[in-house]
Write a protein that holds these residues in place. Structure first.
Motif, mmCIF file in Angstrom:
data_model
loop_
_atom_site.group_PDB
_atom_site.id
_atom_site.type_symbol
_atom_site.label_atom_id
_atom_site.label_comp_id
_atom_site.label_asym_id
_atom_site.label_seq_id
_atom_site.Cartn_x
_atom_site.Cartn_y
_atom_site.Cartn_z
ATOM 1 N N LEU A 17 39.291 42.135 44.337
ATOM 2 C CA LEU A 17 38.300 41.743 45.345
ATOM 3 C C LEU A 17 36.943 42.365 45.062
ATOM 4 O O LEU A 17 35.901 41.722 45.241
ATOM 5 C CB LEU A 17 38.789 42.149 46.736
ATOM 6 C CG LEU A 17 40.063 41.428 47.227
ATOM 7 C CD1 LEU A 17 40.486 41.972 48.587
ATOM 8 C CD2 LEU A 17 39.838 39.925 47.304
ATOM 9 N N GLY B 221 35.566 40.751 41.896
ATOM 10 C CA GLY B 221 35.376 39.323 42.084
ATOM 11 C C GLY B 221 34.240 38.970 43.018
ATOM 12 O O GLY B 221 33.576 37.949 42.837
ATOM 13 N N PHE B 222 33.983 39.836 44.026
ATOM 14 C CA PHE B 222 32.978 39.498 45.026
ATOM 15 C C PHE B 222 31.860 40.535 45.135
ATOM 16 O O PHE B 222 30.682 40.175 45.178
ATOM 17 C CB PHE B 222 33.636 39.335 46.408
ATOM 18 C CG PHE B 222 34.598 38.185 46.473
ATOM 19 C CD1 PHE B 222 34.138 36.881 46.545
ATOM 20 C CD2 PHE B 222 35.971 38.406 46.447
ATOM 21 C CE1 PHE B 222 35.023 35.816 46.612
ATOM 22 C CE2 PHE B 222 36.862 37.343 46.507
ATOM 23 C CZ PHE B 222 36.381 36.046 46.588
ATOM 24 N N THR C 42 29.342 42.284 41.014
ATOM 25 C CA THR C 42 29.125 41.045 40.292
ATOM 26 C C THR C 42 27.724 41.016 39.717
ATOM 27 O O THR C 42 26.799 41.602 40.294
ATOM 28 C CB THR C 42 29.343 39.826 41.203
ATOM 29 O OG1 THR C 42 29.011 38.639 40.480
ATOM 30 C CG2 THR C 42 28.471 39.915 42.443
ATOM 31 N N LYS D 132 29.996 32.310 36.432
ATOM 32 C CA LYS D 132 30.619 33.249 37.359
ATOM 33 C C LYS D 132 31.084 34.491 36.608
ATOM 34 O O LYS D 132 31.750 34.398 35.583
ATOM 35 C CB LYS D 132 31.816 32.602 38.063
ATOM 36 C CG LYS D 132 31.446 31.479 39.027
ATOM 37 C CD LYS D 132 32.691 30.961 39.722
ATOM 38 C CE LYS D 132 32.356 29.877 40.731
ATOM 39 N NZ LYS D 132 33.576 29.367 41.405
ATOM 40 N N ALA E 240 33.309 36.511 37.551
ATOM 41 C CA ALA E 240 34.759 36.681 37.675
ATOM 42 C C ALA E 240 35.485 36.192 36.432
ATOM 43 O O ALA E 240 36.557 36.708 36.095
ATOM 44 C CB ALA E 240 35.274 35.936 38.911
ATOM 45 N N VAL F 212 38.113 39.184 35.336
ATOM 46 C CA VAL F 212 39.555 39.062 35.576
ATOM 47 C C VAL F 212 40.379 39.499 34.362
ATOM 48 O O VAL F 212 41.295 40.316 34.498
ATOM 49 C CB VAL F 212 39.913 37.636 36.020
ATOM 50 C CG1 VAL F 212 41.424 37.425 35.987
ATOM 51 C CG2 VAL F 212 39.396 37.378 37.434
ATOM 52 N N SER G 121 43.446 35.251 40.975
ATOM 53 C CA SER G 121 42.330 34.700 40.204
ATOM 54 C C SER G 121 42.229 33.196 40.379
ATOM 55 O O SER G 121 41.123 32.637 40.432
ATOM 56 C CB SER G 121 42.495 35.053 38.724
ATOM 57 O OG SER G 121 43.639 34.419 38.171
ATOM 58 N N LEU H 63 39.592 33.715 43.572
ATOM 59 C CA LEU H 63 38.363 33.801 42.787
ATOM 60 C C LEU H 63 38.011 32.506 42.079
ATOM 61 O O LEU H 63 36.967 32.432 41.435
ATOM 62 C CB LEU H 63 38.495 34.929 41.747
ATOM 63 C CG LEU H 63 38.784 36.320 42.315
ATOM 64 C CD1 LEU H 63 38.938 37.333 41.192
ATOM 65 C CD2 LEU H 63 37.675 36.746 43.269
ATOM 66 N N ASP H 64 38.870 31.503 42.149
ATOM 67 C CA ASP H 64 38.635 30.200 41.520
ATOM 68 C C ASP H 64 38.411 30.318 40.010
ATOM 69 O O ASP H 64 37.581 29.618 39.433
ATOM 70 C CB ASP H 64 37.422 29.503 42.160
ATOM 71 C CG ASP H 64 37.699 29.115 43.601
ATOM 72 O OD1 ASP H 64 38.850 28.791 43.911
ATOM 73 O OD2 ASP H 64 36.755 29.151 44.419
#
Length: 348
Positions: A34, A37-38, A41, A149, A151, A155, A220, A224-225
């Protein structure tokens, strides 16, 4: 074999009873996913942008409208000359200024370069918007990560860091804990061979590492797409190969350390810091000095992260990651041989 299974069940029950260990094993992956991912970044959003309006036509107006409509840029002001735009950047009132030279001649960027990485990203994003507005004939196409992105990059790196920490650090702490309590000698004089005892203590952490890997992949894809373009089977196989040197490294650390405090200290110096700084998790290995590139060559997460980025994000086959798999396999054999040799010497 029955005694070996009994030792595995005993260690698994011990882990399940330890609430702090369970919190670390399953709470840390979720929190890190988290965070990276958010919260942590390097995605481009709300870049303060100044437009120089000395020469504007319908194409430049279209470009400005696209910049204003995007989530990446926020038009804070329009000024008549580039000097005015540069002055706003120096006063920390803007991050980037875009000067439209003349019809069909593209644009000039004046960027705050105090953070070189972010400056490059701002420029790349602005170029993409301007290219799409037909101010330039250059065709820009971003492969694998068109939304840019972060992420997608983090990841695979988190997977490499977590699997190493869980397998190496937790295994070494488990063995050293037995030494501190004085129960390791009792286990070693049991009818089961010492090697099988060590393997039995490592098996529960291997299974938990695979479970955590599944949680990371699930998060993921759903939270997180981050797409999973490659084969799930190859991803699990390469991850299993990576887990083996991590377990061997944990056994080696347990031979060096005599207390849990020393184990955690050695793990932080040998595992955590090199993984974060030199594995390519945060900084590209190619951008490091040559000496640090040679140091990173002996860090297992570097090869696992490279392999996962290729398998997960690029969707390549196993043939494209054969070098990483070969290096990890060699490291497994080397670390396992050294660890077992040192462990046998301590027994004698």
């Amino acid at each position: 074999m029955k005694q070996f299974v009994s030792f595995v069940i005993k260690e698994a029950r011990h882990i399940l009873r330890d609430k702090r260990t369970m919190l670390i094993l399953f709470g840390m992956p979720v929190v890190l996913m988290l965070l990276f991912g958010f919260a942590i970044t390097n995605d481009v959003k709300n870049v303060r942008t100044v437009i120089v309006t000395s020469q504007m036509d319908h194409l430049t107006h279209a470009a400005v409208n696209r910049l204003a409509a995007s989530e990446y840029f926020t038009i804070t002001a329009t000024v008549p000359t580039p000097k005015d735009a540069e002055l706003m950047i120096r006063r920390q009132k803007a991050d980037i200024a875009i000067v439209f030279a003349s019809k069909h001649q593209g644009a000039q960027f004046i960027v705050d370069g105090s953070d070189p990485n972010m400056a490059q990203q701002w420029t790349a994003y602005a170029q993409q918007v301007i290219v799409n507005s037909q101010l330039s004939t250059v065709n820009l196409k971003l492969l694998y990560n068109p939304q840019m992105k972060s992420a997608y990059n983090f990841v695979p790196a988190i997977m490499g860091m977590l699997l190493l920490l869980i397998c190496a650090m937790m295994t070494s702490v488990s063995i050293v804990r037995e030494k501190e309590r004085g129960t390791m000698e009792v286990l070693l004089v049991s009818p089961v061979r010492p090697l099988l005892i060590i393997v039995a203590k490592a098996v529960p952490y291997l299974l938990q590492a695979l479970l955590i890997l599944a949680v990371i992949l699930l998060m993921s894809a759903t939270v997180l797409d981050v797409p999973l373009h490659g084969s799930l089977g190859w991803i699990l196989m390469v991850s299993f190969i990576y887990i083996l040197p991590a377990l061997s490294l944990g056994l080696l650390i347990s031979n060096i350390a005599q207390t849990q405090f020393v184990t955690l200290l050695v793990s932080a110096m040998v595992l955590l810091l090199p993984t974060v700084m030199l594995s390519g998790m945060l900084f590209p290995v190619e951008s490091m000095p040559v000496i640090l590139q040679w140091v990173s060559a002996v860090i297992p997460p570097r090869y696992y992260i490279e392999a996962m980025r290729k398998l997960m994000i690029m969707g390549v086959g196993i043939g494209e990651v054969w070098r990483e798999v070969a290096v990890l396999s060699f490291m497994t054999l080397l670390l396992l041989a050294v660890s077992l040799k040192k462990f046998n010497k301590r027994l004698s």
